[in-house]
Design a protein around this motif. Structure first.
Motif, PDB file in Angstrom:
ATOM      1  N   PHE A  20       0.830  -1.207   0.000  1.00 24.55           N
ATOM      2  CA  PHE A  20       0.000   0.000   0.000  1.00 24.55           C
ATOM      3  C   PHE A  20       0.864   1.256   0.000  1.00 24.55           C
ATOM      4  N   VAL A  21       1.948   1.250   0.758  1.00 22.93           N
ATOM      5  CA  VAL A  21       2.786   2.454   0.826  1.00 22.93           C
ATOM      6  C   VAL A  21       3.444   2.727  -0.529  1.00 22.93           C
ATOM      7  N   VAL A  22       3.969   1.685  -1.169  1.00 20.38           N
ATOM      8  CA  VAL A  22       4.593   1.877  -2.481  1.00 20.38           C
ATOM      9  C   VAL A  22       3.578   2.416  -3.488  1.00 20.38           C
ATOM     10  N   THR A  23       2.377   1.831  -3.482  1.00 23.28           N
ATOM     11  CA  THR A  23       1.346   2.285  -4.411  1.00 23.28           C
ATOM     12  C   THR A  23       1.030   3.755  -4.153  1.00 23.28           C
ATOM     13  N   ASP A  24       0.908   4.092  -2.883  1.00 23.08           N
ATOM     14  CA  ASP A  24       0.583   5.476  -2.546  1.00 23.08           C
ATOM     15  C   ASP A  24       1.675   6.415  -3.034  1.00 23.08           C
ATOM     16  N   ARG A  25       2.924   5.994  -2.868  1.00 27.08           N
ATOM     17  CA  ARG A  25       4.038   6.848  -3.324  1.00 27.08           C
ATOM     18  C   ARG A  25       3.985   7.068  -4.828  1.00 27.08           C
ATOM     19  N   MET A  26       3.689   5.993  -5.549  1.00 24.60           N
ATOM     20  CA  MET A  26       3.609   6.139  -7.007  1.00 24.60           C
ATOM     21  C   MET A  26       2.503   7.116  -7.377  1.00 24.60           C
ATOM     22  N   LEU A  27       1.347   6.943  -6.729  1.00 22.34           N
ATOM     23  CA  LEU A  27       0.177   7.730  -7.132  1.00 22.34           C
ATOM     24  C   LEU A  27       0.297   9.179  -6.687  1.00 22.34           C
ATOM     25  N   GLU A  28       1.000   9.385  -5.589  1.00 20.05           N
ATOM     26  CA  GLU A  28       1.226  10.735  -5.091  1.00 20.05           C
ATOM     27  C   GLU A  28       1.844  11.584  -6.205  1.00 20.05           C
ATOM     28  N   MET A  29       2.760  10.964  -6.945  1.00 20.02           N
ATOM     29  CA  MET A  29       3.442  11.704  -8.006  1.00 20.02           C
ATOM     30  C   MET A  29       2.514  12.079  -9.139  1.00 20.02           C
ATOM     31  N   PHE A  30       1.623  11.165  -9.434  1.00 18.15           N
ATOM     32  CA  PHE A  30       0.667  11.471 -10.495  1.00 18.15           C
ATOM     33  C   PHE A  30      -0.135  12.707 -10.126  1.00 18.15           C
ATOM     34  N   SER A  43      -8.122   2.027 -11.280  1.00 13.67           N
ATOM     35  CA  SER A  43      -7.960   1.983 -12.735  1.00 13.67           C
ATOM     36  C   SER A  43      -8.386   3.285 -13.394  1.00 13.67           C
ATOM     37  N   ASN A  44      -8.530   4.334 -12.602  1.00 11.26           N
ATOM     38  CA  ASN A  44      -8.847   5.643 -13.159  1.00 11.26           C
ATOM     39  C   ASN A  44      -7.889   6.680 -12.560  1.00 11.26           C
ATOM     40  N   PRO A  45      -7.205   7.453 -13.389  1.00 12.35           N
ATOM     41  CA  PRO A  45      -6.172   8.353 -12.868  1.00 12.35           C
ATOM     42  C   PRO A  45      -6.689   9.315 -11.796  1.00 12.35           C
ATOM     43  N   ALA A  46      -7.928   9.770 -11.953  1.00 10.35           N
ATOM     44  CA  ALA A  46      -8.428  10.798 -11.035  1.00 10.35           C
ATOM     45  C   ALA A  46      -8.666  10.236  -9.640  1.00 10.35           C
ATOM     46  N   THR A  47      -9.048   8.967  -9.548  1.00  9.84           N
ATOM     47  CA  THR A  47      -9.445   8.433  -8.251  1.00  9.84           C
ATOM     48  C   THR A  47      -8.452   7.431  -7.688  1.00  9.84           C
ATOM     49  N   ALA A  48      -7.363   7.179  -8.422  1.00 10.66           N
ATOM     50  CA  ALA A  48      -6.473   6.069  -8.079  1.00 10.66           C
ATOM     51  C   ALA A  48      -5.978   6.124  -6.641  1.00 10.66           C
ATOM     52  N   ARG A  49      -5.524   7.308  -6.221  1.00 11.34           N
ATOM     53  CA  ARG A  49      -4.907   7.379  -4.899  1.00 11.34           C
ATOM     54  C   ARG A  49      -5.915   7.086  -3.799  1.00 11.34           C
ATOM     55  N   LYS A  50      -7.108   7.652  -3.973  1.00 11.02           N
ATOM     56  CA  LYS A  50      -8.178   7.413  -3.016  1.00 11.02           C
ATOM     57  C   LYS A  50      -8.515   5.920  -2.969  1.00 11.02           C
ATOM     58  N   GLY A  51      -8.554   5.299  -4.136  1.00 12.39           N
ATOM     59  CA  GLY A  51      -8.877   3.877  -4.210  1.00 12.39           C
ATOM     60  C   GLY A  51      -7.897   3.050  -3.409  1.00 12.39           C
TER      61      GLY A  51
END
Lengths: 103, 507
Positions: free
Chosen positions: A88-98, B25-33
């Motif tokens: 979960f932490v790695v995923t969060d780090r990746m998505l944080e950048m997006f 699977s959606n860029p806008a909601t990914a982090r929340k998911g």
């Protein structure tokens, strides 16, 4: 044949869950853009860390004197936690950048 | 009451996993998911720890100290590792965590097997009978169910293959393990797999026929030591299979393999769900198993290859063969100096940067963004063309460039970019090779024939930065480098970019 039918009716709840989940799994990520392949894989990786629950049950049921089970169970809990937390932490780090760069 | 709250916890867990995956699977909601799934996981774990009751005895869990110590150690190491890992090393981190999950599933199977072996593969069931006024306690001793045995073996095999495979994938991605294949390896792999399955079926059959499925059947003596030895044989073979399975597959295909192993671990987790009749493990595991399989296929599609093709590893093997056979005269390539590059780029109207694996290795994403800003300030239109499988994983380049604060709308997907190359003055290829190789379109004999590529040769100038003329992952020569439009700029991507920035500033 009879045994198979009996098995089917004994486990029908589980069989239904399996079949429905296969379709849900496919449906849910069907239209993922390739940009998100890596985070999605990482997120799914964290979710299968749910195996930690099995490790906790095994650990909690082990007799206090059974050291083999205790040590293996302990190892299983550690590894399972690594999978969940790290995932979960790695995923969060990746998505944080997006996110930060979308503004 | 407490037990039904646990059911609610598991229900919440299952629902959040589905919603989480959907949002991921959606860029806008990914982090929340991701967060939602994490919350659901926490609820399910805490529920298990405090509310779980044994089905038969109604006992609470014990050994709390061990459980919490395990959670604490795993949690701290996991968080630190995940926080400290470099963005470029992300894929191997995912692989490592995936291996941990597989190992966890295999360990559960081992413990459960030992547990059953200790009781001679029998379930003892206490049942209270009411006879008149009296209550009799009848003790039934039944042989273990076949379903349970199958699940234990499936969990063991899939979990350990996933563990061993992930470790190899991890080693390959960080360069510790080189590709390794020997003649007839596929046959050896098949033999190992068949042996694993055969042994498992034999063991299950043996246990069932000796213990007997009904309590009427006479019990034959069962040699537990012998059964256990074979059980560990299955474990060892599964680990070996995991290693051999991943070993021959080329580094470029690792993402596909990790994704596949990811779905394996999902199935292994689901086996645990069967074993404990635990719905959240079952839903979570199957969900990941199915989604992971689809994701694997999607990744293969992005490379225009079939999954079978990846697994047989013809990319690496066939590629080197074709490379060896195709040592035709490639002609000469031309080199370009840094100052010439600086001039060409500064006076261009439109520049497209094609990042690849080399950029990731050199950690050049920040330098790349700096170059982009500098050129923009001089009125050059700069964009990035991202091939779906550029880097080490699909989407890897997007993550890297995002880390360097490159704006989202500068990143173009392959189709968009291909329309723009014709009007582009300079294409700067940074450490990418196979994704710009025209052989994928023109040479049916090429191992990458049919893979969609970025048509960089349509641009007026192509500048390729590479460390050397060595072929890329696919092990094949790239005609692009020998075309008259193409100039080579050798060196480490990061250093070259920094020098280039300095040159442009001096102009």
């Amino acid at each position: 044949m009879e045994a198979v039918l009996k098995w089917l009716s004994d486990n029908q709840q589980i069989i239904y869950i399996v079949i429905l989940m296969i379709f849900v799994g496919i449906e849910v990520i069907g239209r993922v853009p390739s940009v998100l392949h890596t985070p999605l894989m990482s997120g799914a990786n964290a979710i299968h860390g749910v195996v930690i629950i099995g490790a906790i049950i095994v650990m909690g049921k082990a007799d206090a004197g059974n050291y083999v089970a205790l040590v293996l169970g302990f190892l299983a809990v550690v590894l399972g936690t690594l999978n969940v937390v790290g995932g979960f932490v790695v995923t969060d780090r990746m998505l944080e950048m997006f996110k930060s760069k979308k503004k | 009451m407490e037990f039904s709250i646990l059911t609610l916890c598991y229900l919440i867990g299952s629902v959040t996993f589905i919603i989480g995956l959907k949002m991921l699977s959606n860029p806008a909601t990914a982090r929340k998911g991701n967060l939602i799934a994490a919350v659901g996981m926490t609820v399910a774990i805490l529920g298990t720890i405090f509310l779980y009751r044994d089905d038969e005895t109604g006992e609470k869990l014990h050994n709390y100290i061990w459980i919490f110590a395990g959670l604490l150690i795993g949690g701290v190491i996991g968080t630190l590792a995940a926080k400290k890992v470099k963005m470029t090393a992300m894929p191997e981190m995912v692989s490592l965590f995936n291996g941990m999950g597989g190992a966890c599933a295999a360990l559960i199977s081992i413990i459960e097997f030992n547990h059953y072996a200790a009781s001679g593969f029998k379930n003892t069931i206490h049942e209270a009978y009411e006879v008149g006024e009296q209550i009799d306690d009848a003790v039934l001793s039944l042989g273990v169910q076949t379903g349970v045995l199958i699940t234990i073996f499936a969990g063991l095999i899939i979990g350990s293959v996933s563990f061993a495979g992930s470790m190899i994938a991890w080693g390959k991605l960080n360069g510790k393990i080189k590709d390794f294949a020997f003649k007839g390896q596929h046959i050896v792999n098949q033999v190992i797999l068949i042996t694993i399955l055969g042994l498992s079926v034999f063991l299950i059959y043996k246990i069932k026929t000796t213990v007997g499925s009904t309590d009427d059947a006479p019990d034959l003596p069962l040699n537990i030591g012998y059964i256990s030895a074979l059980f560990y044989g299955v474990l060892a073979l599964s680990l070996i299979y995991g290693v051999f399975f991943v070993m021959p597959i080329g580094g470029a295909d690792m993402p596909v393999v990790i994704s596949l192993l990811n779905s394996f671990t999902g199935v292994a987790a689901a086996c645990g769900g069967f074993l404990y009749d635990n719905k959240v493990m079952l839903t979570g595991g199957i969900l990941v198993g199915a989604a992971g399989t689809l994701l694997t296929i999607l990744m293969c599609k992005a490379m225009n290859r079939s999954l079978l093709n990846v697994l047989i590893g013809s990319f690496g093997g066939g590629g080197s063969a074709a490379g060896g056979g195709g040592t035709k005269e490639q002609g000469a390539y031309k080199e370009i100096s840094l100052s010439d590059t600086a001039v060409i780029m500064t006076y261009a109207h439109k520049v497209i940067i094609v990042p690849g694996y080399g950029l990731a290795v050199a950690q050049a994403q920040h330098a790349c963004h700096e170059l982009e800003k500098l050129l923009e300030s001089k009125g050059v239109d700069v964009k990035y063309a991202i091939h779906p499988v550029a880097g080490r994983m699909p989407g890897h380049m997007n993550v890297l460039l995002a880390e360097a604060d490159v704006s989202y709308d500068k990143l173009q997907e392959m189709e968009q970019a291909n329309e723009e190359f014709a009007t582009t003055d300079v294409v700067l290829v940074l450490g990418a090779n196979d994704v710009v190789n025209p052989a994928a379109k023109t040479d049916p004999a090429s191992p990458i024939y049919g893979m969609p590529i970025l048509d960089v040769e349509l641009a007026k100038n192509v500048i390729v930065n590479k460390r050397s003329m060595k072929p890329g992952y696919a092990g094949i020569e790239n005609d692009l480098f020998f075309q008259p439009k193409t100039s080579m700029l050798f060196g480490d991507a990061k250093k070259v970019l920094q020098d280039l920035i300095a040159e442009i500033k001096n102009l």
